[in-house]
Design a protein around this motif. Structure first.
Motif, PDB file in Angstrom:
ATOM      1  N   UNK A 105      26.967  80.714  24.370  1.00 45.95           N
ATOM      2  CA  UNK A 105      26.793  81.203  25.745  1.00 45.95           C
ATOM      3  C   UNK A 105      27.425  82.597  25.878  1.00 45.95           C
ATOM      4  N   UNK A 124      18.504  75.121  38.284  1.00 45.58           N
ATOM      5  CA  UNK A 124      19.844  75.446  37.767  1.00 45.58           C
ATOM      6  C   UNK A 124      20.828  74.301  38.016  1.00 45.58           C
ATOM      7  N   UNK A 125      21.079  73.906  39.295  1.00 45.79           N
ATOM      8  CA  UNK A 125      22.054  72.817  39.468  1.00 45.79           C
ATOM      9  C   UNK A 125      21.603  71.494  38.852  1.00 45.79           C
ATOM     10  N   UNK A 126      20.293  71.219  38.898  1.00 50.35           N
ATOM     11  CA  UNK A 126      19.841  69.916  38.388  1.00 50.35           C
ATOM     12  C   UNK A 126      19.982  69.827  36.869  1.00 50.35           C
ATOM     13  N   UNK A 151      22.063  71.623  35.047  1.00 46.61           N
ATOM     14  CA  UNK A 151      23.507  71.617  34.769  1.00 46.61           C
ATOM     15  C   UNK A 151      24.048  70.199  34.886  1.00 46.61           C
ATOM     16  N   UNK A 152      23.633  69.554  35.972  1.00 51.52           N
ATOM     17  CA  UNK A 152      24.091  68.200  36.246  1.00 51.52           C
ATOM     18  C   UNK A 152      23.649  67.243  35.151  1.00 51.52           C
ATOM     19  N   UNK A 204      30.324  73.872  31.100  1.00 45.99           N
ATOM     20  CA  UNK A 204      30.056  75.306  31.017  1.00 45.99           C
ATOM     21  C   UNK A 204      28.809  75.580  30.174  1.00 45.99           C
ATOM     22  N   UNK A 221      25.732  74.746  32.148  1.00 48.72           N
ATOM     23  CA  UNK A 221      25.389  75.785  33.132  1.00 48.72           C
ATOM     24  C   UNK A 221      24.666  76.932  32.440  1.00 48.72           C
ATOM     25  N   UNK A 271      20.623  78.020  33.104  1.00 45.65           N
ATOM     26  CA  UNK A 271      20.108  79.315  33.540  1.00 45.65           C
ATOM     27  C   UNK A 271      18.952  79.756  32.632  1.00 45.65           C
TER      28      UNK A 271
END
Lengths: 243, 318
Positions: free
Chosen positions: B7, B103-105, B107-108, B132, B135, B139
């Motif tokens: 990352x 993005x949030x989904x 990541x989750x 991390x 995330x 993206x």
């Protein structure tokens, strides 16, 4: 180091020089110097005051900066957010809210508060954030709700609404996450108490975080109702003219 | 195994791209400063892990100098007009939310399921850094979705990132710099000094004063350090355990839980908690640097009082 580490009062008073960094930060922020500069100067001053040489201080600063690079990962969302803004994401978020009958700035933010706090309490802390959610979605929705009632907003009101959108994300997240048993802060508490010979269960720590979580929600909801009233008072008379 | 270092390479490329775009942008009056700033930041991601601590420290100082000497600027970026964006919004309708919510989904999903995922017997993602890394991966997924859907020119994502990062400016590196300040505070024993001061000069023989000193101390100390995690061990070792628990016989669980949350009240009120209070100011383009803090103080202070009373009435009862 504990209080006993200081041989006598004189030595302690002398050692208080390390508070110089705290002083620099307070004064620097108060007179609104560039925060990045203030923080760096404060860090170097604190390190030197504790008796380390400049090389060691810069090395300590560099190590901590590099070790905490992970906090910057959130910037990776900007290419996508920028593309979507280019394609009208904010405008769409506004349109959607305008179509909901009875939507107000306060109510939009209350709904987001509830979702953010409850998901945080379930450990789903990544469903939010200022770059991912507030800027592209929540702030435009909160602004849109006010626009559909009062027409074009003065910049000052627009800024107030945006700041409140960010505040909701923070408050809901802070006072939701500790209700989840595996969150970092509870593990920190457990670890610290263990070092001091006390064993506690994360579940009981999470349980005793609930009263404050409820207070936070209640308090902040009252403030959002007041925000709606304030918008009505300041802009309400205008809306009659618009309609 | 996908580690954080992967990352960081992405971060380095992004920041490097932003530096290059600035270097060739004659509309930016401070383009040299911007190029040095983002270029140096890019270096900390690409090779930071291999440099000495001192070299990394020097890189930070270069960035601070680029900000302090004449400051960063912004080029005139051609952005779409409101009419164009409204037309585009009408065309795409709710599909526009898909990449944003990806993005949030993702990541989750990553945080929940990638922890134990294995490929040929090797952990797919470093389990210690799963949130991390998730995330970062989210993206990428979201970017692919958006590129396929919107079909913008290939350079568009970088141009957009540059527009947004230049508007955030120096605030982008403030959270890391504050973490570094916190480390130096810890190294120099600032916390011990503050706790010693409190122990020596505040009369702690009344239970309520002890509780109030602990909760308000947590908040104030968090405001100084920018982080409740740094304040908790110091305040709890200095006042919490010796006075509230051992002397007055308070419940250690209730004290710790509410104590930490009192610290969070401080987090809401300090510019030192930059990623919560200063970064959003930059992201939302607010003229007042303290706008978010001002929106939070009227919640933080009553909540701190509530925490103090809650602790006083609960901690000696259970």
């Amino acid at each position: 180091m504990s209080a006993a580490a200081f041989a006598d009062d004189q030595q302690f008073v002398f050692y208080m020089i390390v508070l110089i960094g705290v002083l620099i930060v307070i004064v620097g922020f108060a007179i609104r110097l560039n925060p990045l500069l203030v923080v760096t100067v404060a860090g170097v001053a604190t390190g030197l005051a504790s008796g380390r040489d400049l090389h060691a201080v810069i090395a300590a600063f560099g190590k901590a900066f590099t070790d905490s690079r992970y906090v910057a990962i959130v910037w990776l969302v900007l290419p996508v957010i920028g593309l979507l803004e280019h394609a009208g994401l904010k405008e769409r978020a506004r349109d959607v809210i305008t179509r909901i009958q009875g939507a107000t700035t306060g109510r939009v933010l209350m709904a987001y508060f509830a979702v953010r706090q409850i998901t945080s309490a379930l450990g789903l802390t990544s469903l939010g954030g200022h770059a991912q959610m507030v800027r592209p979605l929540i702030a435009p929705m909160a602004e849109g709700a006010a626009e559909s009632r009062f027409g074009e907003l003065p910049p000052k009101v627009r800024f107030t609404i945006r700041a409140n959108a960010s505040a909701v994300d923070n408050v809901a997240y802070f006072f939701g996450e500790d209700v989840f048993i595996a969150i970092g802060s509870l593990l920190l508490i457990k670890g610290f108490l263990e070092q001091n010979g006390i064993n506690v269960e994360p579940t009981s720590l999470a349980l005793w975080s609930i009263p404050t979580a409820l207070f936070a929600m209640g308090l902040h909801f009252v403030r959002l109702v007041l925000l709606d009233r304030r918008l009505q008072r300041e802009l309400g008379t205008r809306s009659e003219r618009v309609e | 195994m996908i580690k954080l270092s992967f990352i960081y390479v992405l971060m380095g490329l992004l920041m490097g791209g932003v530096a290059l775009l600035n270097a060739f942008d004659s509309t930016n009056p401070r383009r040299i400063n911007n190029t040095i700033f983002w270029g140096t930041y890019s270096t900390t991601f690409l090779v930071g892990s291999y440099l000495t601590d001192f070299a990394n420290g020097c890189l930070v100082i270069v960035m601070v100098a680029a900000v302090a000497i004449r400051g960063l600027g912004q080029g005139t970026v051609v952005h779409t007009t409101v009419e164009e964006r409204q037309a585009s919004a009408r065309r795409w309708r709710n599909l526009l939310f898909v990449p944003a919510l990806t993005i949030p989904l993702v990541t989750l999903f990553g945080a929940l399921y990638l922890k134990n995922a294995r490929l040929f017997g090797v952990a797919l993602v470093d389990p210690k850094q799963v949130t991390q890394v998730s995330l970062g991966l989210a993206t990428l997924v979201s970017l692919v979705v958006a590129m396929v859907m919107l079909r913008p020119p290939p350079m568009a994502p970088l141009r957009e990132a540059r527009r947004l990062l230049d508007s955030v400016g120096w605030a982008a590196v403030l959270p890391q710099t504050l973490a570094a300040l916190g480390a130096l505070f810890a190294l120099a024993g600032v916390g011990t000094v503050v706790a010693t001061l409190a122990q020596r000069w505040i009369p702690l023989e009344h239970a309520f004063i002890a509780v109030a000193t602990y909760t308000v101390g947590m908040a104030l100390f968090t405001m100084i350090m920018g982080n409740a995690f740094a304040a908790f061990p110091v305040m709890t070792a200095g006042i919490g355990l010796p006075v509230i628990v051992h002397h007055f016989g308070g419940n250690v669980v209730i004290m710790s839980a509410i104590g930490m949350l009192s610290g969070y009240c401080g987090t809401l009120m300090t510019p030192m908690a930059a990623n919560f209070n200063i970064v959003p100011v930059a992201l939302l383009e607010l003229p007042d640097q303290y706008a978010v803090i001002k929106a939070q103080i009227p919640t933080a202070i009553p909540l701190l009082i509530a925490n103090t009373l809650l602790m006083y009435f609960l901690v000696f009862r259970f």
